[in-house]
Design an enzyme around this catalytic site. Structure first.
Site, PDB file in Angstrom:
ATOM      1  N   ALA A 127       0.837  -1.199   0.000  1.00  0.00           N
ATOM      2  CA  ALA A 127       0.000   0.000   0.000  1.00  0.00           C
ATOM      3  C   ALA A 127       0.871   1.248   0.000  1.00  0.00           C
ATOM      4  O   ALA A 127       1.452   1.607   1.025  1.00  0.00           O
ATOM      5  CB  ALA A 127      -0.917  -0.016   1.223  1.00  0.00           C
ATOM      6  N   GLU A 245       9.035  -5.159  -9.947  1.00  0.00           N
ATOM      7  CA  GLU A 245       7.593  -4.944 -10.104  1.00  0.00           C
ATOM      8  C   GLU A 245       7.289  -4.536 -11.551  1.00  0.00           C
ATOM      9  O   GLU A 245       6.368  -5.044 -12.190  1.00  0.00           O
ATOM     10  CB  GLU A 245       7.129  -3.847  -9.129  1.00  0.00           C
TER      11      GLU A 245
HETATM   12  C1  LIG Z   1      -6.476  -1.479 -10.458  1.00  0.00           C
HETATM   13  C2  LIG Z   1      -5.413  -0.726  -9.713  1.00  0.00           C
HETATM   14  C3  LIG Z   1      -4.548  -1.411  -8.888  1.00  0.00           C
HETATM   15  C4  LIG Z   1      -3.559  -0.715  -8.170  1.00  0.00           C
HETATM   16  N1  LIG Z   1      -2.786  -1.386  -7.259  1.00  0.00           N
HETATM   17  C5  LIG Z   1      -2.025  -0.676  -6.386  1.00  0.00           C
HETATM   18  C6  LIG Z   1      -1.363  -1.314  -5.288  1.00  0.00           C
HETATM   19  O1  LIG Z   1      -1.460  -2.535  -5.115  1.00  0.00           O
HETATM   20  N2  LIG Z   1      -0.635  -0.546  -4.442  1.00  0.00           N
HETATM   21  C7  LIG Z   1      -0.497   0.788  -4.607  1.00  0.00           C
HETATM   22  O2  LIG Z   1       0.156   1.419  -3.796  1.00  0.00           O
HETATM   23  N3  LIG Z   1      -1.109   1.433  -5.633  1.00  0.00           N
HETATM   24  C8  LIG Z   1      -1.864   0.733  -6.527  1.00  0.00           C
HETATM   25  N4  LIG Z   1      -2.503   1.372  -7.561  1.00  0.00           N
HETATM   26  C9  LIG Z   1      -2.316   2.799  -7.727  1.00  0.00           C
HETATM   27  C10 LIG Z   1      -1.487   3.157  -8.952  1.00  0.00           C
HETATM   28  O3  LIG Z   1      -0.149   2.745  -8.792  1.00  0.00           O
HETATM   29  C11 LIG Z   1      -1.627   4.669  -9.169  1.00  0.00           C
HETATM   30  O4  LIG Z   1      -2.953   4.896  -9.617  1.00  0.00           O
HETATM   31  C12 LIG Z   1      -0.630   5.213 -10.170  1.00  0.00           C
HETATM   32  O5  LIG Z   1       0.671   5.162  -9.645  1.00  0.00           O
HETATM   33  C13 LIG Z   1      -0.939   6.656 -10.589  1.00  0.00           C
HETATM   34  O6  LIG Z   1      -1.164   7.465  -9.489  1.00  0.00           O
HETATM   35  P1  LIG Z   1      -2.500   8.396  -9.431  1.00  0.00           P
HETATM   36  O7  LIG Z   1      -3.665   7.517  -9.716  1.00  0.00           O
HETATM   37  O8  LIG Z   1      -2.495   9.123  -8.147  1.00  0.00           O
HETATM   38  O9  LIG Z   1      -2.331   9.380 -10.616  1.00  0.00           O
HETATM   39  P2  LIG Z   1      -1.579  10.811 -10.571  1.00  0.00           P
HETATM   40  O10 LIG Z   1      -0.261  10.656  -9.939  1.00  0.00           O
HETATM   41  O11 LIG Z   1      -2.525  11.811 -10.002  1.00  0.00           O
HETATM   42  O12 LIG Z   1      -1.398  11.084 -12.113  1.00  0.00           O
HETATM   43  C14 LIG Z   1      -2.441  11.583 -12.956  1.00  0.00           C
HETATM   44  C15 LIG Z   1      -1.841  11.856 -14.335  1.00  0.00           C
HETATM   45  O13 LIG Z   1      -0.809  12.844 -14.210  1.00  0.00           O
HETATM   46  C16 LIG Z   1       0.380  12.333 -14.780  1.00  0.00           C
HETATM   47  N5  LIG Z   1       1.558  12.819 -14.042  1.00  0.00           N
HETATM   48  C17 LIG Z   1       1.756  12.827 -12.710  1.00  0.00           C
HETATM   49  N6  LIG Z   1       2.976  13.280 -12.418  1.00  0.00           N
HETATM   50  C18 LIG Z   1       3.584  13.577 -13.605  1.00  0.00           C
HETATM   51  C19 LIG Z   1       4.853  14.088 -13.977  1.00  0.00           C
HETATM   52  N7  LIG Z   1       5.789  14.374 -13.069  1.00  0.00           N
HETATM   53  N8  LIG Z   1       5.113  14.245 -15.280  1.00  0.00           N
HETATM   54  C20 LIG Z   1       4.198  13.930 -16.230  1.00  0.00           C
HETATM   55  N9  LIG Z   1       2.966  13.454 -15.931  1.00  0.00           N
HETATM   56  C21 LIG Z   1       2.665  13.272 -14.638  1.00  0.00           C
HETATM   57  C22 LIG Z   1       0.277  10.824 -14.668  1.00  0.00           C
HETATM   58  O14 LIG Z   1       1.142  10.170 -15.592  1.00  0.00           O
HETATM   59  C23 LIG Z   1      -1.183  10.620 -14.966  1.00  0.00           C
HETATM   60  O15 LIG Z   1      -1.401  10.608 -16.344  1.00  0.00           O
HETATM   61  C24 LIG Z   1      -3.452   0.686  -8.320  1.00  0.00           C
HETATM   62  C25 LIG Z   1      -4.304   1.362  -9.185  1.00  0.00           C
HETATM   63  C26 LIG Z   1      -5.300   0.684  -9.852  1.00  0.00           C
HETATM   64  C27 LIG Z   1      -6.279   1.473 -10.679  1.00  0.00           C
END
Ligand SMILES: Cc1cc2nc3c(=O)[nH]c(=O)nc-3n(C[C@H](O)[C@H](O)[C@H](O)COP(=O)(O)OP(=O)(O)OC[C@H]3O[C@@H](n4cnc5c(N)ncnc54)[C@H](O)[C@@H]3O)c2cc1C
Length: 382
Positions: A127, A245
Site C-alpha cells: 500500500a 515490479e
Molecule cells: C487497479 C489498480 C490497482 C492498483 N494497485 C495498487 C497497489 O497494489 N498498491 C499501490 O500502492 N497502488 C496501486 N494502484 C495505484 C497506482 O499505482 C496509481 O494509480 C498510479 O501510480 C498513478 O497514481 P495516481 O492515480 O495518483 O495518478 P496521478 O499521480 O494523479 O497522475 C495523474 C496523471 O498525471 C500524470 N503525471 C503525474 N505526475 C507527472 C509528472 N511528473 N510528469 C508527467 N505526468 C505526470 C500521470 O502520468 C497521470 O497521467 C493501483 C491502481 C489501480 C487502478
C-alpha cells in the site's frame, strides 16, 4: 524464433501451472469476476502445489530457487488462460510483495511470515497510493508516530491490489512527516489489528476478479518489530524493488498481447464475410502482421531484462523502458484484436473483450507511462 530463455525445468513448471489454472481457476473465473474477488482458498492451493514463494529458502517452505523465469512462466500462463484478474493476485504476491519479505526481514520476521506466505495462508499486498497522491509518493500523508515499542499509524490508502484478501499489508508511512523521501518507512500491518479497516472493494472498468480496495488506519498500534528494514529508508527500498515490479507488469503485458493475438488469429481464420475468411482481407493480414512483429520485439526485450534481473543487473531505467513500452504494446494489440473481432470483440463473454477492459490499467499502475518516460529521460541527462 525459438525463445532460448527457458530450460526443461521451466517447461515442466509451465505444464504443471497450466494444469493448476485449468483445475482451480478457469472453471471458477466467472464466479470470481462476479464476486469482485478471487476465493482466497486458491492461494492455499497454489501454495500447496509450489506456485508461491519459489525463491524463498526451503527452510521457510519455499522453492529455494532464485530465478525470475518461474515468475515469468506464471505471468504468461495467467494471460494465456484469460484469468488476468484472479492471476494478478498471485503475481502481486510473488513478484511484487515477496522481495520485501525476503530482503528486508530479520530472522524473527522471516520465521513469522515466510512460511505462511509460501503456503498461501498469508496473502500479501503493498500500500503506497493514497487518495490524494499516487505518482508523487514523497507527498504521502499517512503517518506513523513512535510510541515506545510501537508506531501509531493514521491515514488511508486506496487502489490496493489484494486489498480485501490481504493478511499482511506492506504499508508506506511517514515516520518523519517533515521530510519527503527521507521521512518514509515501511511497516507491515496485519489483518485484525485494532483500527485497521478495509473500505470498499472498488468497482473497476476491468480486472473484475481482482479485489482492489481502500484501507483506513485509525490509531493502529503497530509493533516496531513489524518495520521492514531501517526507519527512514522506505523510499530507498521501494526504488530498489520497483524494477522487478515493473518487469513483472511488462512481461504480463507482452503475454497479454500474445494471448490477444492468438485469439484474434483463430477468429480471423474462422469468421467469414463476403464469402471469405476475414483474415484473408489485406487489412486483416497487415494488422495481424503488425501484432506478430511487435510482440516478438517486445518479447526479446523482456527476455533480456529477465536474465538481467536474474544476474542482478537490471537497472531502474531498463525496467522503466520495458514497463512503458510493453504495456503500450499490450494496449495497441488488444485494441486491434477487438476491431478484428467486430461486435463480438466488445462482448464480455469473449476473452478479447475482457482483455480490452483489463489492459487499460497496466499503463497506469506500477508507475504511469509518463513517469516511466521521466525515469528514462532523466537518465539521459536532459
Ligand atoms: C487497479 C489498480 C490497482 C492498483 N494497485 C495498487 C497497489 O497494489 N498498491 C499501490 O500502492 N497502488 C496501486 N494502484 C495505484 C497506482 O499505482 C496509481 O494509480 C498510479 O501510480 C498513478 O497514481 P495516481 O492515480 O495518483 O495518478 P496521478 O499521480 O494523479 O497522475 C495523474 C496523471 O498525471 C500524470 N503525471 C503525474 N505526475 C507527472 C509528472 N511528473 N510528469 C508527467 N505526468 C505526470 C500521470 O502520468 C497521470 O497521467 C493501483 C491502481 C489501480 C487502478
Amino acid at each position: 524464433m525459438r525463445r532460448t530463455l527457458f530450460e526443461e525445468e521451466h517447461d515442466l513448471f509451465r505444464a504443471s501451472f497450466r494444469r493448476f489454472l485449468d483445475k482451480e481457476v478457469v472453471p471458477r473465473n466467472d464466479e470470481f469476476e462476479r464476486d469482485g474477488v478471487m476465493d482466497r482458498s486458491v492461494f492455499a492451493r497454489a501454495g500447496e502445489a509450489g506456485f508461491l514463494g519459489m525463491d524463498v529458502d526451503e527452510a521457510y517452505g519455499g522453492g529455494g530457487v532464485r530465478d525470475f523465469r518461474y515468475n515469468l512462466v506464471i505471468g504468461e500462463e495467467v494471460q494465456a488462460a484469460a484469468v488476468n484478474g484472479a492471476g494478478l493476485g498471485i503475481t502481486l504476491h510473488n513478484d511484487i510483495c515477496l522481495p520485501y519479505f525476503t530482503r528486508l526481514t530479520d530472522d524473527d520476521q522471516k520465521a513469522r511470515w515466510l512460511p505462511g506466505i509460501c503456503s498461501g495462508e498469508l496473502v500479501t499486498a503493498i500500500a503506497m497510493t493514497e487518495p490524494a497522491i499516487g505518482s508523487d509518493l514523497a507527498s504521502m500523508t499517512t503517518t506513523a508516530r513512535r510510541d515506545g515499542d510501537h508506531y501509531v499509524v493514521n491515514g488511508s490508502k486506496t487502489f490496493i491490489t489484494n486489498g480485501i484478501n490481504a493478511d499482511l499489508v506492506i504499508t508506506a508511512v511517514k515516520t518523519d512527516p517533515e521530510q519527503r523521501h527521507a521521512g518514509m518507512s515501511l511497516l507491515v500491518l496485519e489483518r485484525g489489528m485494532d483500527g485497521f479497516e478495509r473500505g470498499r472493494n472498488l468497482a473497476k472498468v476491468g480486472l473484475h476478479a481482482q479485489d482492489t480496495a481502500e484501507l483506513f488506519f485509525t490509531d493502529v498500534r503497530v509493533p516496531v518489530a513489524n518495520r521492514l528494514g531501517d526507519e527512514g529508508a522506505g523510499f530507498r527500498y521501494l526504488v530498489t524493488n520497483l524494477p522487478q515490479e515493473r518487469l513483472s507488469i511488462a512481461a504480463t503485458g507482452v503475454a497479454a498481447a500474445r494471448a490477444a493475438f492468438e485469439w484474434t488469429l483463430a477468429y480471423c481464420r474462422e469468421r467469414q464475410a463476403f464469402g471469405q475468411p476475414i483474415g484473408s482481407f489485406q487489412n486483416s493480414r497487415f494488422r495481424l502482421a503488425e501484432m506478430a512483429t511487435e510482440i516478438e520485439v517486445g518479447q526479446s526485450f523482456v527476455d533480456r531484462c529477465v536474465l538481467g534481473l536474474n544476474a542482478g543487473e537490471l537497472t531502474a531505467e531498463e525496467a522503466a523502458m520495458a514497463k512503458w513500452w510493453c504495456t503500450e504494446l499490450q494496449g495497441r494489440v488488444v485494441d486491434i484484436g477487438v476491431q478484428l473481432h467486430g461486435g463480438y470483440g466488445y462482448m464480455a463473454e469473449y476473452p478479447i473483450g475482457r482483455a480490452y477492459a483489463d489492459a487499460r490499467i497496466t499503463r497506469i499502475y506500477g508507475g504511469t507511462t509518463e513517469i516511466m518516460k521521466e525515469i528514462v529521460g532523466r537518465s539521459l541527462g536532459v
